[in-house]
Design an enzyme around this catalytic site. Structure first.
Site, PDB file in Angstrom:
ATOM      1  N   GLY A  51      43.820  48.615  35.831  1.00  0.00           N
ATOM      2  CA  GLY A  51      43.014  49.396  34.893  1.00  0.00           C
ATOM      3  C   GLY A  51      43.661  49.384  33.528  1.00  0.00           C
ATOM      4  N   CYS A  78      48.669  46.186  39.974  1.00  0.00           N
ATOM      5  CA  CYS A  78      48.902  46.512  38.563  1.00  0.00           C
ATOM      6  C   CYS A  78      48.838  48.024  38.334  1.00  0.00           C
ATOM      7  CB  CYS A  78      47.920  45.744  37.674  1.00  0.00           C
ATOM      8  SG  CYS A  78      48.432  45.717  35.951  1.00  0.00           S
ATOM      9  N   TYR A  79      47.830  48.527  37.641  1.00  0.00           N
ATOM     10  CA  TYR A  79      47.764  49.981  37.440  1.00  0.00           C
ATOM     11  C   TYR A  79      47.765  50.717  38.778  1.00  0.00           C
ATOM     12  CZ  TYR A  79      46.414  54.570  35.793  1.00  0.00           C
ATOM     13  OH  TYR A  79      46.404  55.914  35.526  1.00  0.00           O
ATOM     14  N   HIS A 168      48.367  39.985  39.302  1.00  0.00           N
ATOM     15  CA  HIS A 168      46.961  40.034  39.739  1.00  0.00           C
ATOM     16  C   HIS A 168      46.651  38.937  40.757  1.00  0.00           C
ATOM     17  CE1 HIS A 168      45.369  43.130  37.056  1.00  0.00           C
ATOM     18  NE2 HIS A 168      46.319  42.724  36.219  1.00  0.00           N
ATOM     19  N   GLU A 170      44.086  38.597  42.473  1.00  0.00           N
ATOM     20  CA  GLU A 170      42.645  38.316  42.570  1.00  0.00           C
ATOM     21  C   GLU A 170      42.180  37.223  41.615  1.00  0.00           C
ATOM     22  OE1 GLU A 170      44.135  40.902  41.339  1.00  0.00           O
ATOM     23  OE2 GLU A 170      43.009  41.945  39.777  1.00  0.00           O
ATOM     24  N   ASP A 226      17.535  35.044  43.747  1.00  0.00           N
ATOM     25  CA  ASP A 226      17.538  36.294  44.496  1.00  0.00           C
ATOM     26  C   ASP A 226      16.219  36.533  45.244  1.00  0.00           C
ATOM     27  OD1 ASP A 226      20.005  36.507  43.348  1.00  0.00           O
ATOM     28  OD2 ASP A 226      19.375  37.884  41.772  1.00  0.00           O
ATOM     29  N   LYS A 368      26.606  37.418  44.004  1.00  0.00           N
ATOM     30  CA  LYS A 368      25.761  36.244  43.768  1.00  0.00           C
ATOM     31  C   LYS A 368      26.201  35.041  44.619  1.00  0.00           C
ATOM     32  CE  LYS A 368      22.354  34.658  41.157  1.00  0.00           C
ATOM     33  NZ  LYS A 368      21.163  35.418  40.742  1.00  0.00           N
TER      34      LYS A 368
END
Ligand code: XMP
Length: 512
Positions: A51, A78-79, A168, A170, A226, A368
């Site tokens: 964050g 992280c945060y 990070h 991710e 979609d 998605k």
């Protein structure tokens, strides 16, 4: 299932995606979700995101204390690592040096989280982005890796199953981020790998059957990813109880209407009603030049045409919609009033009161890329599933100023030539979005001995991941040459082709 608490990092959604890519279902909520909601979610593990805040700032966000009391594994990123440290009795130091970019961590203690991460030098490449850092670990924690500027690049208390990383995992810049997240969800939380397309389809079909029973469902089919996936999924679940309405507004790409009818109607056997409304849309747009006014008219006409078709149907109880997870995600960033992207849904929304349907939204918790995989697994051709996005107002915002059928017809052919050549050269998949734009100005050209005074077509191609910023695609000149030659030779009414070299910002991707 894994619960992700979002502290507002730009990477938070990526965490949820990576967990799901590891085959484990995850949901993301703002960090201040209630204790009761956390308990009801019944997570097998919790991840605290990064964050933008500093734990030193008064009123900066904290994880609900229950997170550390449930006895389930927790990973702070992280945060998330900093607030976990602070809340459990450690100490966080305000950053003097901001560390941003690639870093190598030295792995000093191999815990379950770092299993298989180290290279032959006992190092690993990670992506750092932080100001503050943990200066003293809470009791029970050991440091597991460090960098020259960060003594606790990661740490853990394996007895309490608490883990923290300053970097990070991710983002793809972290070389073994995927493995690290897989370690957390599989080895530490004990989750299996059940989240995949086949299982999702099976679960969804069962849920849809239960929700819908023997009632009828209506779906606005646009031919976009979609709504196409919703159509295929519903058709599998409830067969002929599904009716689709496809509104042909006359602003679609070349042969698009026929292709939609062919694929869903004939090939898949879905009941699709085609509302041919070209004249009506073009009539309503006559004389209108302002882009926002055009958008409003197209949106309004869509609702009217769709409603008229819906009223002709008997006994429809449900309305299906292709809402996806990023549209509904409850993010800490948006809660704090920061910029929030809202997709403009040109499709169903704001129907008149007499059409009060219950909603069916089978993609509501999917990203998605998950929707795309589902589409392929459901038998929708890959070239449709991996198509560039196409805006709701269609060619209406790609014909500058007043929209006329003559212009739309020219633009459709030019755009089709552009797409053919992009596909043939392999550039279609290297660009995120590409299209032709009609310029309502005439330019002089020369053909044989004659002079030609005709329209101008602009080509637009961009590279982007998030569509918030974009770089114009650096297409090879030979390719641009070939496209422009074909367009001018094959379309009598075009005398000039130009290539758009604007990036976003300050330009937008569309011209209107
Ligand atoms: P801009 O032009 O804002 O486009 O850089 C960003 C992305 O949004 C799409 N776009 C729209 N999509 N209705 C839509 O459904 C709209 O009115 C609309 N305007 C832009 C655009 O195609 C690009 O992918």
């Amino acid at each position: 299932r894994i619960l992700i608490l979002d502290f507002g990092s730009q990477y938070s959604q990526l965490i949820a995606r990576r967990v799901r890519e590891a085959g484990v279902y995850s949901e993301m909520y703002a960090y201040d979700i209630s204790e009761e909601d956390i308990r009801n979610f019944n997570p097998k593990g919790i991840i605290l995101s990064g964050g933008p805040e500093s734990v030193h700032i008064e009123g900066s966000p904290r994880a609900p204390q229950v997170v550390f009391e449930l006895g389930v594994p927790v990973l702070g990123i992280c945060y998330g690592f900093q607030t976990m440290s602070e809340q459990l009795g450690g100490k966080v130091e305000a950053g003097v040096v901001h560390e941003f970019g690639y870093a190598k961590i030295d792995i000093t203690h191999q815990d379950k989280l770092l299993h298989g991460i180290a290279d032959e030098n006992n190092q690993s490449q990670v992506w750092m982005s932080h100001g503050d850092k943990v200066a003293r670990l809470p009791e029970g924690f050991v440091s597991t890796s460090s960098t020259p500027s960060c003594p606790f690049a990661s740490a853990s208390d394996e007895n309490r199953k608490l883990y923290g990383v300053q970097f990070h995992p991710e983002v793809t810049h972290t070389a073994k981020g995927v493995e690290l997240i897989a370690n957390f969800v599989h080895k530490i939380c004990g989750c299996g790998s059940e989240w995949n397309s086949d299982n999702i389809i099976e679960m969804r079909i069962a849920q849809l059957k239960q929700q819908i029973g023997d009632n009828k469902v209506l779906l606005g089919l646009s031919g976009g990813v979609d709504s196409s996936v919703v159509a295929a999924l519903l058709h599998r679940a409830i067969g002929d109880q599904l009716t689709c309405v496809f509104v042909d507004n006359g602003l679609l790409r070349l042969n698009e209407g026929d292709q939609v009818m062919q694929m869903f109607g004939e090939n898949m056997g879905i009941r699709v009603i085609r509302a041919d409304a070209e004249e009506r849309f073009l009539g309503a747009l006559a004389g209108v030049t302002d882009p926002e006014a055009k958008r409003k008219i197209i949106g309004r006409e869509f609702i009217e045409v769709f409603s008229e078709e819906a009223r002709k149907l008997d006994g429809v109880k449900f309305l299906a919609q292709g809402t996806i997870y990023p549209d509904v995600i409850e993010s800490a960033a948006s809660k704090q009033g920061k910029a929030h992207v809202i997709k403009s849904h040109h499709n169903v929304g704001g129907l008149p009161d007499d059409l009060a349907f219950e909603l069916v939204e089978p993609l509501r918790d999917l990203f998605k890329d998950e929707v795309r995989k589902l589409g392929v697994a459901l038998g929708i051709p890959a070239h449709m599933i991996y198509r560039h996005p196409f805006p709701g107002p269609g060619l209406g915002v790609r014909i500058l100023g007043e929209v006329k059928k003559e212009y739309a017809d020219i633009l459709r052919v030019a755009d089709d030539i552009f797409m053919q050549e992009l596909r043939a050269s392999g550039w279609y998949d290297k660009t995120a979005q590409a299209f032709a734009v009609f310029q309502p100005v005439k330019s002089v050209g020369v053909v044989g001995d004659g002079r030609r005074y005709a329209w101008v077509i602009a080509l637009r191609a961009v590279e982007t991941v998030d569509f918030m910023t974009a770089r114009f695609a650096h297409l090879p000149y030979e390719l641009v040459d070939k496209i422009s030659t074909r367009i001018m030779n094959e379309i009598r009414d075009v005398s000039r082709v130009v290539y758009d070299v604007s990036s976003k910002p300050p330009a937008t991707i569309e011209w209107e």
